[in-house]
Design a protein around this motif. Structure first.
Motif, short mmCIF file in Angstrom:
data_model
loop_
_atom_site.label_atom_id
_atom_site.label_comp_id
_atom_site.label_asym_id
_atom_site.label_seq_id
_atom_site.Cartn_x
_atom_site.Cartn_y
_atom_site.Cartn_z
N ILE A 181 0.23 -2.86 -3.12
CA ILE A 181 1.11 -3.20 -1.90
C ILE A 181 0.94 -4.56 -1.00
CG2 ILE A 181 2.16 -2.07 0.08
CD1 ILE A 181 1.80 0.72 -1.37
N LEU A 217 0.36 0.27 -7.67
CA LEU A 217 1.96 -0.03 -7.50
C LEU A 217 2.69 -0.12 -8.79
CD1 LEU A 217 4.24 -0.85 -5.42
CD2 LEU A 217 3.50 -3.17 -5.50
N LEU A 246 9.95 -1.08 -1.34
CA LEU A 246 9.03 -1.54 -0.36
C LEU A 246 9.24 -2.90 -0.05
CD1 LEU A 246 5.91 -0.06 -2.14
CD2 LEU A 246 6.67 0.19 0.38
#
Length: 451
Positions: free
Chosen positions: A376, A330, A340
């Motif tokens: 994530i 990420l 996100l």
């Protein structure tokens, strides 16, 4: 296996059917009726001929006459069921008393058609049988999906983000979407490997088929072959009924094997055979099953050291790594982090009926500067925890020390432009699109650098 096709499609179109009847006229009638509508139709005049065909391939439905020379269809069917490995059966008979009906149910017959019958009657019975099989499989997969997905989460079928790293992954996935070669997704835990696998499936010709995700590390080693390949009745203590394996339930679709290095040696051996020729053998059966599957594998740790230590088969390694795609961490995805975060805020606040929070400039800066070792998954957990308590605990996000050396902006700019040009084969227009700038900007920078 056709498995009944997909909703809205004639289930016969993808079905393979075996007709077993000693009367040439009846076989001819059934074959001529079914051949124009089915993917495959084979015929057998005796139980012996049918046994040979069943050893060679898998059929979705068998149309079986009960009264045949030397052996009744029901007696032969009971023997075949014990051996395992084929689909539903429709019995055609001129005599259907209560005793025969009870015996047929015990032998595994799905439906009866009484002689004499018209073509529309047998077609209706076949469609009904295939549709019930499809619904039964879908129901099992949906129940499994519900058991493995948490509240507020949904199975995403598209990679989110416009960073160069994710754009590269997206391009590679679309390039291999419609080839049967297995794909290995690597990258750290929480980097979105399952989402990438679903992205690949959704853009392939198999999109209307099932997607079955299997967490290899969550299944006990002694049960993994049973879960993957299925089993016959009585295959082991407590197995009262036969059960279809997860691989067979994904026929016509995609199987995602997450953390494939966790598979036992026996399961690795069986998986290699499936990857090479599409064949499985349910535990406790004597018959192989031919499957039509696309495999996507994943591993969060390098497989080569596992091969060198003997924990992972070398031949399986070479078969699985024909197409290897690395998922970025990420921290390598730039402003995808903010996209996100916004997505998780919307989804989780709606799922839990919690007030949505705003991403302030200070928080955005902290999100972009944090290293995200959990990738994530860590970001999602941070957003969920923040929504529950009604504020963002920015103090929990570690950021680089203020005295850390700063990379000159010109160096960063040059590095990213050159990277975009490498990814696009020196296509300046495409590189400009990836970077969100004009073609003239790329031309000007390259001229300044002497390229």
């Amino acid at each position: 296996m056709g498995a009944g096709g997909t909703p809205g499609q004639d289930p016969l179109a993808s079905a393979s059917v075996l007709v077993v009847d000693d009367e040439p006229g009846m076989r001819h009638f059934l074959v001529k009726t079914l051949e124009p509508l089915c993917r495959r139709v084979d015929e057998a005049a005796t139980a012996e001929e049918a046994s040979v065909l069943l050893r060679q391939r898998q059929y979705d439905v068998m149309v079986l006459d009960n009264l045949m020379p030397r052996q009744r269809g029901l007696d032969w069917l009971a023997e075949q069921r014990f051996r395992g490995g084929f689909g539903d059966t429709i019995m055609i008979t001129a005599y259907a008393d209560l005793e025969t009906a009870i015996e047929a149910v015990r032998a595994g017959v799905s439906d009866f058609v009484l002689k004499p019958f018209r073509s529309n009657q047998i077609l209706t019975a076949l469609r009904r049988c295939l549709e019930i099989a499809r619904l039964r499989r879908e129901n099992r997969l949906l129940l499994r999906e519900l058991e493995t997905v948490g509240l507020g989460k949904r199975r995403r079928t598209e990679l989110v983000g416009a960073s160069a790293a994710v754009t590269e992954v997206r391009t590679l996935l679309e390039r291999v979407a419609n080839v049967p070669t297995p794909v290995l997704l690597t990258g750290p835990c929480g980097s979105g490997k399952e989402v990438a696998a679903r992205h690949l499936h959704a853009r392939s010709a198999r999109a209307s088929g099932p997607f079955v995700a299997i967490q290899c590390g969550s299944i006990p080693n002694e049960m993994i072959e049973v879960e993957l390949f299925g089993h016959s009745a009585g295959a082991f203590p407590g197995a009262k009924d036969a059960r279809e394996g997860l691989l067979a339930s994904a026929a016509g679709g995609t199987v995602f094997l997450d953390e494939v290095a966790e598979l036992s040696p026996g399961a690795q051996n069986a998986l290699l055979r499936v990857l090479e020729d599409g064949v499985i053998r349910p535990v406790g059966t004597e018959r192989d099953q031919q499957l039509d599957l696309r495999f996507v594998l994943s591993s969060s740790r390098p497989l080569l050291p596992a091969v060198e230590s003997g924990a992972f088969r070398e031949d399986l390694y070479f078969r699985a790594t024909v197409v290897e795609i690395a998922m970025p961490a990420l921290r390598e995805r730039g402003t995808d982090i903010l996209e996100l975060a916004e997505l998780f805020l919307s989804e989780i606040s709606a799922a839990h009926s919690l007030p949505k929070l705003d991403l302030t400039p200070a928080l955005r800066s902290a999100l972009l500067r944090h290293d995200w070792p959990g990738n994530i998954r860590e970001l999602r957990n941070f957003i969920e925890r923040s929504l529950i308590f009604g504020h963002f605990p920015i103090e929990t996000l570690s950021v680089p020390a203020s005295d850390a050396p700063v990379t000159p902006l010109e160096d960063l700019e040059r590095r990213e432009i050159l990277r975009a040009l490498d990814l696009t084969g020196n296509n300046r227009s495409e590189a400009a699109r990836l970077l969100g700038v004009s073609r003239k900007t790329i031309d000007r920078k390259c001229a300044a650098w002497g390229f």
